[in-house]
Scaffold this active site. Structure first.
Site, mmCIF file in Angstrom:
data_model
loop_
_atom_site.group_PDB
_atom_site.id
_atom_site.type_symbol
_atom_site.label_atom_id
_atom_site.label_comp_id
_atom_site.label_asym_id
_atom_site.label_seq_id
_atom_site.Cartn_x
_atom_site.Cartn_y
_atom_site.Cartn_z
ATOM 1 N N ARG A 42 0.802 -1.274 0.046
ATOM 2 C CA ARG A 42 0.024 0.199 0.059
ATOM 3 C C ARG A 42 0.862 1.104 0.070
ATOM 4 O O ARG A 42 1.704 1.368 -0.765
ATOM 5 C CB ARG A 42 -1.029 -0.132 1.212
ATOM 6 C CG ARG A 42 -2.080 -1.115 0.855
ATOM 7 C CD ARG A 42 -2.900 -1.463 2.150
ATOM 8 N NE ARG A 42 -3.684 -0.562 2.814
ATOM 9 C CZ ARG A 42 -4.749 0.111 2.470
ATOM 10 N NH1 ARG A 42 -5.584 -0.782 1.767
ATOM 11 N NH2 ARG A 42 -5.384 0.933 3.322
ATOM 12 N N ASP B 278 -2.666 12.226 9.549
ATOM 13 C CA ASP B 278 -4.009 11.991 8.842
ATOM 14 C C ASP B 278 -4.648 13.314 8.943
ATOM 15 O O ASP B 278 -4.753 13.964 9.953
ATOM 16 C CB ASP B 278 -4.743 10.882 9.644
ATOM 17 C CG ASP B 278 -6.136 10.418 9.055
ATOM 18 O OD1 ASP B 278 -6.943 11.113 8.733
ATOM 19 O OD2 ASP B 278 -5.956 9.179 8.867
ATOM 20 N N TYR C 239 -7.511 6.225 17.527
ATOM 21 C CA TYR C 239 -6.754 6.547 16.212
ATOM 22 C C TYR C 239 -6.629 8.246 16.211
ATOM 23 O O TYR C 239 -5.247 8.313 15.963
ATOM 24 C CB TYR C 239 -7.223 5.894 15.093
ATOM 25 C CG TYR C 239 -6.632 6.355 14.100
ATOM 26 C CD1 TYR C 239 -5.672 5.565 13.479
ATOM 27 C CD2 TYR C 239 -7.394 7.075 12.968
ATOM 28 C CE1 TYR C 239 -5.017 5.856 12.064
ATOM 29 C CE2 TYR C 239 -6.700 7.499 11.640
ATOM 30 C CZ TYR C 239 -5.358 6.911 11.497
ATOM 31 O OH TYR C 239 -4.811 7.214 10.121
HETATM 32 N N1 LIG Z 1 -5.014 4.581 3.474
HETATM 33 C C1 LIG Z 1 -5.607 5.862 3.451
HETATM 34 O O1 LIG Z 1 -6.361 6.314 2.725
HETATM 35 C C2 LIG Z 1 -4.883 6.793 4.842
HETATM 36 C C3 LIG Z 1 -5.458 7.882 5.061
HETATM 37 C C4 LIG Z 1 -5.184 8.692 5.994
HETATM 38 C C5 LIG Z 1 -3.855 8.215 6.778
HETATM 39 N N2 LIG Z 1 -3.311 7.256 6.301
HETATM 40 C C6 LIG Z 1 -1.966 7.034 6.923
HETATM 41 O O2 LIG Z 1 -0.940 6.726 5.951
HETATM 42 C C7 LIG Z 1 0.007 5.447 6.447
HETATM 43 C C8 LIG Z 1 -0.078 4.375 5.505
HETATM 44 O O3 LIG Z 1 -1.500 4.007 5.010
HETATM 45 P P1 LIG Z 1 -2.135 2.522 4.790
HETATM 46 O O4 LIG Z 1 -3.298 2.593 4.516
HETATM 47 O O5 LIG Z 1 -0.995 2.181 3.444
HETATM 48 O O6 LIG Z 1 -1.453 1.696 5.925
HETATM 49 P P2 LIG Z 1 -2.202 0.170 6.161
HETATM 50 O O7 LIG Z 1 -1.743 -0.492 5.032
HETATM 51 O O8 LIG Z 1 -2.905 0.217 6.993
HETATM 52 O O9 LIG Z 1 -0.734 -0.016 7.360
HETATM 53 C C9 LIG Z 1 0.658 -0.115 6.868
HETATM 54 C C10 LIG Z 1 1.462 -1.173 7.590
HETATM 55 O O10 LIG Z 1 1.584 -0.885 9.097
HETATM 56 C C11 LIG Z 1 1.671 -2.123 9.651
HETATM 57 N N3 LIG Z 1 1.235 -2.106 10.996
HETATM 58 C C12 LIG Z 1 -0.169 -2.372 11.054
HETATM 59 N N4 LIG Z 1 -0.466 -2.484 12.417
HETATM 60 C C13 LIG Z 1 0.537 -2.456 12.895
HETATM 61 C C14 LIG Z 1 1.197 -2.355 14.341
HETATM 62 N N5 LIG Z 1 0.277 -2.712 15.453
HETATM 63 N N6 LIG Z 1 2.257 -2.153 14.572
HETATM 64 C C15 LIG Z 1 3.509 -2.064 13.692
HETATM 65 N N7 LIG Z 1 3.083 -2.269 12.483
HETATM 66 C C16 LIG Z 1 1.795 -2.256 12.148
HETATM 67 C C17 LIG Z 1 1.499 -3.117 8.695
HETATM 68 O O11 LIG Z 1 2.673 -4.004 8.366
HETATM 69 P P3 LIG Z 1 2.850 -5.425 8.416
HETATM 70 O O12 LIG Z 1 1.565 -5.569 7.093
HETATM 71 O O13 LIG Z 1 4.018 -5.723 7.724
HETATM 72 O O14 LIG Z 1 2.293 -6.151 9.403
HETATM 73 C C18 LIG Z 1 1.009 -2.615 7.502
HETATM 74 O O15 LIG Z 1 1.139 -3.263 6.338
HETATM 75 C C19 LIG Z 1 -0.582 5.146 7.846
HETATM 76 O O16 LIG Z 1 0.227 6.080 8.691
HETATM 77 C C20 LIG Z 1 -2.016 5.635 7.875
HETATM 78 O O17 LIG Z 1 -2.490 5.907 9.031
HETATM 79 C C21 LIG Z 1 -3.545 6.323 5.332
#
Ligand SMILES: NC(=O)c1ccc[n+]([C@@H]2O[C@H](COP(=O)([O-])OP(=O)(O)OC[C@H]3O[C@@H](n4cnc5c(N)ncnc54)[C@H](OP(=O)(O)O)[C@@H]3O)[C@@H](O)[C@H]2O)c1
Length: 244
Positions: free
Chosen positions: A12, A137, A150
């Site tokens: 992602r 975020d 969160y």
């Molecule tokens: N996606 C969006 O639209 C969005 C929106 C707002 C903010 N964000 C922020 O952008 C960043 C990336 O988003 P994303 O959606 O790509 O993230 P994600 O896929 O939900 O998580 C990224 C990685 O974080 C690791 N992770 C999850 N829980 C964990 C824990 N308890 N301890 C340590 N590592 C953990 C996992 O690694 P493993 O798979 O190796 O376990 C996961 O692959 C995040 O900080 C998120 O809050 C995203």
């Protein structure tokens, strides 16, 4: 060649950030449980340039975990110039249903680990005039219903960003990116139903969700594109934060 550590980089947004930074960095791909995907990404990037990527596992649950990851990442190529705190747990925590374990997971991944990784890497980052980018975020400022823990963790991360920007200047710049709706969550307990998705889309002035590249290019801009921005939170949200 400079060296970057991206946490949660197996898939992602983290993977997109790692690929983008790899254009001018060697990349440490941190993963917690996604070993197969992290190793596949390292192989892909090493296919582009030999000895330019490595996958390192850490649960990122404690200060000791963060220090061990920082030590392993630093040892790989002699230092880390860019830390991207991207790993994040994301769960709803409606009042009445939350418990301490979900608090620890949300606070641990979104707030504690970024702080202790920053602390552990501060000497290397300072020596190399490096930078930190925290993935925040838009909901760090405006609450998302039923996601109090969160949102509080991300609000804390924004303050860590500003506070460390002061404390680590002028050697280290510290900024945050605040994504809006980029990728919908994949796991069942985080799923966003189609009606909610449509409601969110309607409130995004740019009329679409963001792309991985929108985030990855912004991170690269903050890392490599300039050296006079610090302590800032850059929303990459198609205008959504104007209209939450
Ligand atoms: N996606 C969006 O639209 C969005 C929106 C707002 C903010 N964000 C922020 O952008 C960043 C990336 O988003 P994303 O959606 O790509 O993230 P994600 O896929 O939900 O998580 C990224 C990685 O974080 C690791 N992770 C999850 N829980 C964990 C824990 N308890 N301890 C340590 N590592 C953990 C996992 O690694 P493993 O798979 O190796 O376990 C996961 O692959 C995040 O900080 C998120 O809050 C995203």
């Amino acid at each position: 060649m400079r060296n970057a550590l991206v946490t949660g980089a197996a898939a992602r947004l983290g993977r997109a950030i790692a690929r983008e930074l790899h254009r001018d960095h060697r990349v440490v791909i941190h993963y917690r449980s996604s070993g197969t995907r992290a190793r596949a990404l390292a192989e892909e990037l090493n296919g582009i340039r030999a000895d330019s990527a490595v996958a390192i596992q850490s649960p990122l649950a404690s200060q000791a975990d963060c220090e061990a990851l920082a030590a392993a990442a630093t040892a790989q190529w002699g230092g880390i110039d860019a830390l991207v705190n991207n790993a994040s747990a994301f769960h709803p925590t409606p009042i009445g249903e939350a418990d301490e374990s979900v608090w620890d997971e949300l606070m641990g991944s979104n707030l504690k680990a970024p702080f202790f990784l920053s602390q552990a890497l501060a000497p290397s980052l300072s020596r190399d005039n490096g930078c930190i980018v925290n993935m925040a975020d838009i909901h760090a400022e405006r609450p998302m219903p039923q996601h109090t823990i969160y949102c509080a963790a991300k609000a804390g991360l924004v303050m860590v960003t500003k506070s460390l920007a002061l404390e680590l200047a002028p050697q280290v710049r510290v900024n945050a990116v605040a994504p809006g709706a980029i990728l919908w969550p994949e796991s069942e307990d985080e799923a966003v139903d189609s009606e909610t998705q449509a409601g969110i889309l309607q409130r995004i002035p740019m009329g679409r969700t963001g792309r991985e590249a929108d985030i990855a290019r912004t991170v690269r801009f903050l890392v490599s594109g300039q050296d006079y921005i610090t302590g800032q939170v850059l929303a990459v949200d198609g205008g959504r934060s104007l209209n939450i």
